[in-house]
Design an enzyme around this catalytic site. Sequence first.
Site, PDB file in Angstrom:
ATOM      1  N   ARG A  19      -8.073  12.294  -7.524  1.00  0.00           N
ATOM      2  CA  ARG A  19      -6.821  11.705  -8.025  1.00  0.00           C
ATOM      3  C   ARG A  19      -6.857  10.206  -7.755  1.00  0.00           C
ATOM      4  O   ARG A  19      -7.002   9.800  -6.605  1.00  0.00           O
ATOM      5  CB  ARG A  19      -5.638  12.370  -7.327  1.00  0.00           C
ATOM      6  CG  ARG A  19      -4.268  11.954  -7.827  1.00  0.00           C
ATOM      7  CD  ARG A  19      -3.192  12.750  -7.084  1.00  0.00           C
ATOM      8  NE  ARG A  19      -1.835  12.377  -7.481  1.00  0.00           N
ATOM      9  CZ  ARG A  19      -1.193  11.320  -6.991  1.00  0.00           C
ATOM     10  NH1 ARG A  19      -1.762  10.527  -6.114  1.00  0.00           N
ATOM     11  NH2 ARG A  19       0.037  11.060  -7.404  1.00  0.00           N
ATOM     12  N   LYS A  47      -4.789   4.185  -0.676  1.00  0.00           N
ATOM     13  CA  LYS A  47      -3.989   4.616   0.485  1.00  0.00           C
ATOM     14  C   LYS A  47      -4.275   3.775   1.721  1.00  0.00           C
ATOM     15  O   LYS A  47      -5.280   3.067   1.806  1.00  0.00           O
ATOM     16  CB  LYS A  47      -4.230   6.108   0.760  1.00  0.00           C
ATOM     17  CG  LYS A  47      -3.491   6.978  -0.256  1.00  0.00           C
ATOM     18  CD  LYS A  47      -3.526   8.442   0.059  1.00  0.00           C
ATOM     19  CE  LYS A  47      -2.726   9.194  -1.023  1.00  0.00           C
ATOM     20  NZ  LYS A  47      -2.874  10.635  -0.933  1.00  0.00           N
TER      21      LYS A  47
HETATM   22  C1  7PM Z   1       3.676   6.075  -1.658  1.00  0.00           C
HETATM   23  C2  7PM Z   1       2.998   6.845  -0.732  1.00  0.00           C
HETATM   24  C3  7PM Z   1       3.499   6.236  -3.001  1.00  0.00           C
HETATM   25  C4  7PM Z   1       2.104   7.799  -1.182  1.00  0.00           C
HETATM   26  C5  7PM Z   1       2.600   7.189  -3.434  1.00  0.00           C
HETATM   27  C6  7PM Z   1       1.926   7.965  -2.529  1.00  0.00           C
HETATM   28  C7  7PM Z   1      -1.177  12.757  -3.504  1.00  0.00           C
HETATM   29  C8  7PM Z   1      -0.363  13.424  -4.409  1.00  0.00           C
HETATM   30  C9  7PM Z   1       0.556  11.539  -3.877  1.00  0.00           C
HETATM   31  C10 7PM Z   1      -2.389  13.378  -3.069  1.00  0.00           C
HETATM   32  C11 7PM Z   1      -1.815  15.201  -4.510  1.00  0.00           C
HETATM   33  C12 7PM Z   1      -0.097   8.279  -3.812  1.00  0.00           C
HETATM   34  C13 7PM Z   1       0.923   8.964  -2.952  1.00  0.00           C
HETATM   35  N1  7PM Z   1      -0.596  11.584  -3.195  1.00  0.00           N
HETATM   36  N2  7PM Z   1      -0.673  14.620  -4.920  1.00  0.00           N
HETATM   37  N3  7PM Z   1       0.709  12.650  -4.629  1.00  0.00           N
HETATM   38  N4  7PM Z   1      -2.654  14.594  -3.611  1.00  0.00           N
HETATM   39  N5  7PM Z   1      -2.152  16.390  -4.982  1.00  0.00           N
HETATM   40  O1  7PM Z   1      -0.853   7.485  -3.237  1.00  0.00           O
HETATM   41  O2  7PM Z   1      -3.160  12.884  -2.243  1.00  0.00           O
HETATM   42  O3  7PM Z   1      -0.153   8.493  -5.019  1.00  0.00           O
HETATM   43  S1  7PM Z   1       1.725  10.270  -3.813  1.00  0.00           S
END
Ligand code: 7PM
Length: 314
Positions: free
Chosen positions: A289, A255
Amino acid sequence: MARRRAVGPRRSTDAGRERPGPGRAFSLAAPRFQMKLALRDRTLDLAEPVVMGVLNVTPDSFSDGGLYAGVDAAVARGERMAEEGAAIVDVGGESTRPGAAPVTAEEEIRRVVPVIERLVARIRAAVSVDTSKPEVMRAAVAAGASMVNDVRALRLPGALEAAAGCGVAVCLMHMQGEPATMQVRPDYARVVAEVREFLASRARACAAAGIARERICVDPGIGFGKTPAHNLALLANLAALGADGLPVLVGVSRKSLVGIITGRAPEDRLAGSVAFAALAVAQGASIVRAHDVAATLDAVRVAIALRRAGTGDS
Ligand code: 7PM
């Protein structure tokens, strides 16, 4: 850390019970630290933290070929994560990237269901579905998913009822605003207290809808409507978020927080992500995760070993 040290291995005495607090009637009878998560048909032991692998099934993630090539690649990636030791593989067909185009339920189902069906037949790890839509939850669970991971914490109309009706585990994540605009001006008076209260209130809504407490975990939602300072405050106080005794899930992998601290592009954020994973476990996280399962699991094991030495439990 204090959370685990104070309690140590789970025992069936009163030792881990929370004092009754105002407005928390159910904590009277509930153990303070729920070290398990009840999935659809089995229980995930969280006495030692586990890794949830991220499997995005969006056109930008597996676009080298037609639909079937995409499914094949995604299934292979999910199998690899399970081999590397993921306890859960999280399959998502909706991009929550700021500014991403909205996806219909039909399109999301078309992306995730074939992958979930095949993965469930091939791996022992649990499969979760990353979605906010009730129709997608039902289709994914019918295809074999045993957990719903919802960045909107089951707030869309019908989502709570769908998750309850499916009899699966749920992850309730905090997000301020909506993906398209959430990073415009994140605003909190007291970020840790506000996120904790939001998660506790969503957990109460789940309980009222008939979702067993053993099926619930919570997530501060790193990067979802938060500045770097907000994200760091949450990561430094993870134990407080699980104060109601629910397991805490954290996603920091690749991130922008890692990018801001290290100055690196997404593809070069592995070391920073893994450092956060270890520190999140040290702060009390039960599920991490991550995209890079093997490296993250090594970091989690290091944190577990250190924690065990700290409790004299060796
Ligand atoms: C773009 C921006 C693509 C952010 C993907 C993401 C989380 C999640 C995501 C989290 C839970 C990523 C995020 N992040 N579900 N889904 N917790 N529970 O980096 O932090 O995967 S999407």
